[in-house]
Design a protein around this motif. Structure first.
Motif, PDB file in Angstrom:
ATOM      1  N   ALA A  92      -2.430  10.912  33.713  1.00  0.00           N
ATOM      2  CA  ALA A  92      -2.406  11.625  34.988  1.00  0.00           C
ATOM      3  C   ALA A  92      -0.975  11.882  35.440  1.00  0.00           C
ATOM      4  CB  ALA A  92      -3.160  10.826  36.041  1.00  0.00           C
ATOM      5  N   SER A  93      -0.019  11.131  34.910  1.00  0.00           N
ATOM      6  CA  SER A  93       1.370  11.278  35.334  1.00  0.00           C
ATOM      7  C   SER A  93       2.007  12.514  34.711  1.00  0.00           C
ATOM      8  CB  SER A  93       2.174  10.039  34.927  1.00  0.00           C
ATOM      9  OG  SER A  93       3.560  10.251  35.147  1.00  0.00           O
ATOM     10  N   PRO A  94       2.584  13.409  35.512  1.00  0.00           N
ATOM     11  CA  PRO A  94       3.291  14.569  34.964  1.00  0.00           C
ATOM     12  C   PRO A  94       4.445  14.154  34.061  1.00  0.00           C
ATOM     13  CG  PRO A  94       2.923  14.826  37.319  1.00  0.00           C
ATOM     14  CD  PRO A  94       2.587  13.398  36.983  1.00  0.00           C
ATOM     15  N   ASN A  95       4.936  12.933  34.244  1.00  0.00           N
ATOM     16  CA  ASN A  95       6.058  12.440  33.453  1.00  0.00           C
ATOM     17  C   ASN A  95       5.739  12.426  31.964  1.00  0.00           C
ATOM     18  OD1 ASN A  95       8.577  10.909  32.926  1.00  0.00           O
ATOM     19  ND2 ASN A  95       7.150   9.285  32.405  1.00  0.00           N
ATOM     20  N   LYS A  96       4.467  12.255  31.599  1.00  0.00           N
ATOM     21  CA  LYS A  96       4.089  12.195  30.189  1.00  0.00           C
ATOM     22  C   LYS A  96       4.181  13.557  29.512  1.00  0.00           C
ATOM     23  CE  LYS A  96       3.419   7.812  30.300  1.00  0.00           C
ATOM     24  NZ  LYS A  96       4.369   6.892  29.645  1.00  0.00           N
ATOM     25  N   PHE A 162       9.117  12.999  29.760  1.00  0.00           N
ATOM     26  CA  PHE A 162      10.361  13.329  30.446  1.00  0.00           C
ATOM     27  C   PHE A 162      11.223  12.086  30.664  1.00  0.00           C
ATOM     28  CE2 PHE A 162       7.743  16.931  32.158  1.00  0.00           C
ATOM     29  CZ  PHE A 162       8.504  17.948  31.586  1.00  0.00           C
ATOM     30  N   TYR A 163      10.566  10.955  30.912  1.00  0.00           N
ATOM     31  CA  TYR A 163      11.327   9.764  31.324  1.00  0.00           C
ATOM     32  C   TYR A 163      10.587   8.511  30.880  1.00  0.00           C
ATOM     33  CZ  TYR A 163      14.155   6.833  34.483  1.00  0.00           C
ATOM     34  OH  TYR A 163      15.010   5.897  35.010  1.00  0.00           O
ATOM     35  N   GLU A 164      11.268   7.649  30.148  1.00  0.00           N
ATOM     36  CA  GLU A 164      10.712   6.364  29.715  1.00  0.00           C
ATOM     37  C   GLU A 164      11.788   5.289  29.842  1.00  0.00           C
ATOM     38  OE1 GLU A 164       7.670   5.581  28.799  1.00  0.00           O
ATOM     39  OE2 GLU A 164       6.811   7.605  28.730  1.00  0.00           O
ATOM     40  N   GLY A 165      11.405   4.164  30.458  1.00  0.00           N
ATOM     41  CA  GLY A 165      12.339   3.045  30.543  1.00  0.00           C
ATOM     42  C   GLY A 165      12.479   2.311  29.227  1.00  0.00           C
ATOM     43  N   PHE A 166      11.461   2.441  28.373  1.00  0.00           N
ATOM     44  CA  PHE A 166      11.518   1.863  27.026  1.00  0.00           C
ATOM     45  C   PHE A 166      10.788   2.787  26.052  1.00  0.00           C
ATOM     46  CE2 PHE A 166      10.154  -0.888  23.529  1.00  0.00           C
ATOM     47  CZ  PHE A 166      11.359  -1.491  23.200  1.00  0.00           C
ATOM     48  N   GLY A 167       9.466   2.827  26.116  1.00  0.00           N
ATOM     49  CA  GLY A 167       8.698   3.681  25.220  1.00  0.00           C
ATOM     50  C   GLY A 167       8.101   2.889  24.072  1.00  0.00           C
ATOM     51  N   LEU A 168       7.056   2.111  24.361  1.00  0.00           N
ATOM     52  CA  LEU A 168       6.457   1.244  23.355  1.00  0.00           C
ATOM     53  C   LEU A 168       5.513   1.961  22.381  1.00  0.00           C
ATOM     54  CD1 LEU A 168       6.437  -1.671  22.376  1.00  0.00           C
ATOM     55  CD2 LEU A 168       4.598  -2.151  24.000  1.00  0.00           C
ATOM     56  N   PRO A 169       4.691   2.926  22.813  1.00  0.00           N
ATOM     57  CA  PRO A 169       3.770   3.579  21.880  1.00  0.00           C
ATOM     58  C   PRO A 169       4.412   4.132  20.602  1.00  0.00           C
ATOM     59  CG  PRO A 169       3.131   4.108  24.105  1.00  0.00           C
ATOM     60  CD  PRO A 169       4.456   3.377  24.204  1.00  0.00           C
ATOM     61  N   VAL A 180       6.615   9.910  14.009  1.00  0.00           N
ATOM     62  CA  VAL A 180       6.682  10.081  15.463  1.00  0.00           C
ATOM     63  C   VAL A 180       7.636  11.206  15.844  1.00  0.00           C
ATOM     64  CG1 VAL A 180       7.428   8.976  17.601  1.00  0.00           C
ATOM     65  CG2 VAL A 180       6.098   7.671  15.944  1.00  0.00           C
ATOM     66  N   ILE A 181       7.197  12.030  16.780  1.00  0.00           N
ATOM     67  CA  ILE A 181       8.064  13.003  17.455  1.00  0.00           C
ATOM     68  C   ILE A 181       8.174  12.574  18.908  1.00  0.00           C
ATOM     69  CG2 ILE A 181       8.341  15.401  18.206  1.00  0.00           C
ATOM     70  CD1 ILE A 181       6.736  16.268  15.757  1.00  0.00           C
ATOM     71  N   VAL A 182       9.391  12.395  19.391  1.00  0.00           N
ATOM     72  CA  VAL A 182       9.596  11.957  20.772  1.00  0.00           C
ATOM     73  C   VAL A 182      10.606  12.868  21.462  1.00  0.00           C
ATOM     74  CG1 VAL A 182       9.095   9.541  20.229  1.00  0.00           C
ATOM     75  CG2 VAL A 182      11.450  10.359  20.129  1.00  0.00           C
ATOM     76  N   ALA A 183      10.662  12.758  22.784  1.00  0.00           N
ATOM     77  CA  ALA A 183      11.636  13.500  23.571  1.00  0.00           C
ATOM     78  C   ALA A 183      13.029  12.913  23.363  1.00  0.00           C
ATOM     79  CB  ALA A 183      11.262  13.463  25.047  1.00  0.00           C
ATOM     80  N   ASN A 184      14.023  13.757  23.496  1.00  0.00           N
ATOM     81  CA  ASN A 184      15.423  13.318  23.310  1.00  0.00           C
ATOM     82  C   ASN A 184      16.032  12.855  24.625  1.00  0.00           C
ATOM     83  OD1 ASN A 184      15.676  15.749  24.638  1.00  0.00           O
ATOM     84  ND2 ASN A 184      16.946  16.740  23.091  1.00  0.00           N
ATOM     85  N   THR A 185      15.231  12.210  25.468  1.00  0.00           N
ATOM     86  CA  THR A 185      15.690  11.826  26.799  1.00  0.00           C
ATOM     87  C   THR A 185      15.473  10.344  27.067  1.00  0.00           C
ATOM     88  OG1 THR A 185      13.519  12.338  27.730  1.00  0.00           O
ATOM     89  CG2 THR A 185      15.156  14.099  27.763  1.00  0.00           C
ATOM     90  N   SER A 186      16.078   9.877  28.145  1.00  0.00           N
ATOM     91  CA  SER A 186      15.931   8.515  28.686  1.00  0.00           C
ATOM     92  C   SER A 186      16.125   7.462  27.595  1.00  0.00           C
ATOM     93  CB  SER A 186      14.594   8.359  29.416  1.00  0.00           C
ATOM     94  OG  SER A 186      13.503   8.688  28.592  1.00  0.00           O
ATOM     95  N   ALA A 187      15.208   6.482  27.485  1.00  0.00           N
ATOM     96  CA  ALA A 187      15.411   5.368  26.553  1.00  0.00           C
ATOM     97  C   ALA A 187      14.901   5.661  25.148  1.00  0.00           C
ATOM     98  CB  ALA A 187      14.712   4.117  27.096  1.00  0.00           C
TER      99      ALA A 187
END
Length: 259
Positions: A92-96, A162-169, A180-187
């Motif tokens: 539900a979070s737009p951040n995802k 958009f924003y992850e303090g860590f990113g466990l998944p 894995v493909i991830v965003a080039n941002t935050s942690a």
């Protein structure tokens, strides 16, 4: 609440921001799970870096989670006709940034791989998308065992937050051999290092290009499976605990020296 305030209601935002500042001021020390988060705490809550201890999370809990290939997963595989699929986690979070996943698949058109979505349905995003919804399979909530099976069978995991303090998944996926493909941002670059392929979460075309690059290159996928597994196994909960204990001991020593 500091970096992405638009994702929170004003009352909740005010409460958390106030709590962080007061807690940071009164506490003997602060624990967080990434260097990125430590810098954010210093920037937004004015907590001195000297008082912050970084204790990265572990991924070895995945070694104790057994795959559970349930009947609904078997039905899914039958529907996919054993063809490769990408895995996404909706929220539900737009951040995802699930919107970018749908936009990237739309850009791929008939070349888009099937997409399996775990978590909340996001029908309002599909309403404005040209993607063939027959290619998208919503599973809703899945058990830990089902998630392990999905990691093991997916061609890749897409995680363009958009924003992850860590990113466990992403680490969990890597542990089970899922590229894995991830965003080039935050942690995320800090946590995933060179074991992931990166995209710009603000540019769906870069996610589209990354999906194409990985899906069309079996040698790359094999390298990512091997290297990602090795990378994830560097993150151990025993090390997390040791960081926490070291921080507690140091703070106790500092307190005992005070008059």
């Amino acid at each position: 609440t500091f970096a992405i305030p638009e994702n929170f209601k004003p009352a909740l935002r005010y409460w958390y921001q106030t709590l962080f500042r007061i807690s940071g001021y009164l506490s003997a020390g602060v624990l967080t799970n990434s260097n990125f988060s430590a810098k954010e705490l210093t920037h937004y809550a004015a907590i001195s870096p000297r008082r912050i201890t970084v204790a990265p999370l572990g991924a070895d809990h995945m070694d104790r989670r057994q795959a559970d290939f349930t009947e609904r997963l078997q039905s899914l595989m039958n529907a996919l006709q054993e063809k490769p699929f990408v895995l996404a986690v909706s929220s539900a979070s737009p951040n995802k940034n699930f919107k970018s996943v749908i936009e990237a698949l739309s850009l791929l058109g008939p070349n888009a791989p099937a997409c399996v979505i775990v978590g909340q349905r996001y029908d309002q995003v599909f309403a404005n998308s040209a993607i063939d919804t027959d290619r998208v399979h919503h599973l809703g909530y899945v058990s830990d065992g089902e998630l392990v099976s999905l990691y093991q069978h997916a061609a890749l995991l897409i995680y363009p937050s958009f924003y992850e303090g860590f990113g466990l998944p992403p680490l969990e996926a890597m542990w089970h051999g899922c590229p894995v493909i991830v965003a080039n941002t935050s942690a995320l670059p800090e946590v995933c290092a060179d074991a992931a392929v990166y995209c710009d979460p603000l540019q769906a075309q870069t996610l589209c290009d990354a999906i194409t690059s990985v899906m069309q290159n079996e040698a790359l996928r094999q390298h990512m499976r091997s290297h990602g597994g090795q990378h994830a196994r560097r993150y151990l909960w025993s090390q997390t605990v040791q960081h926490v204990l070291d921080s507690l001991i140091q703070n106790l020593r500092n307190s005992s020296r005070q008059p």
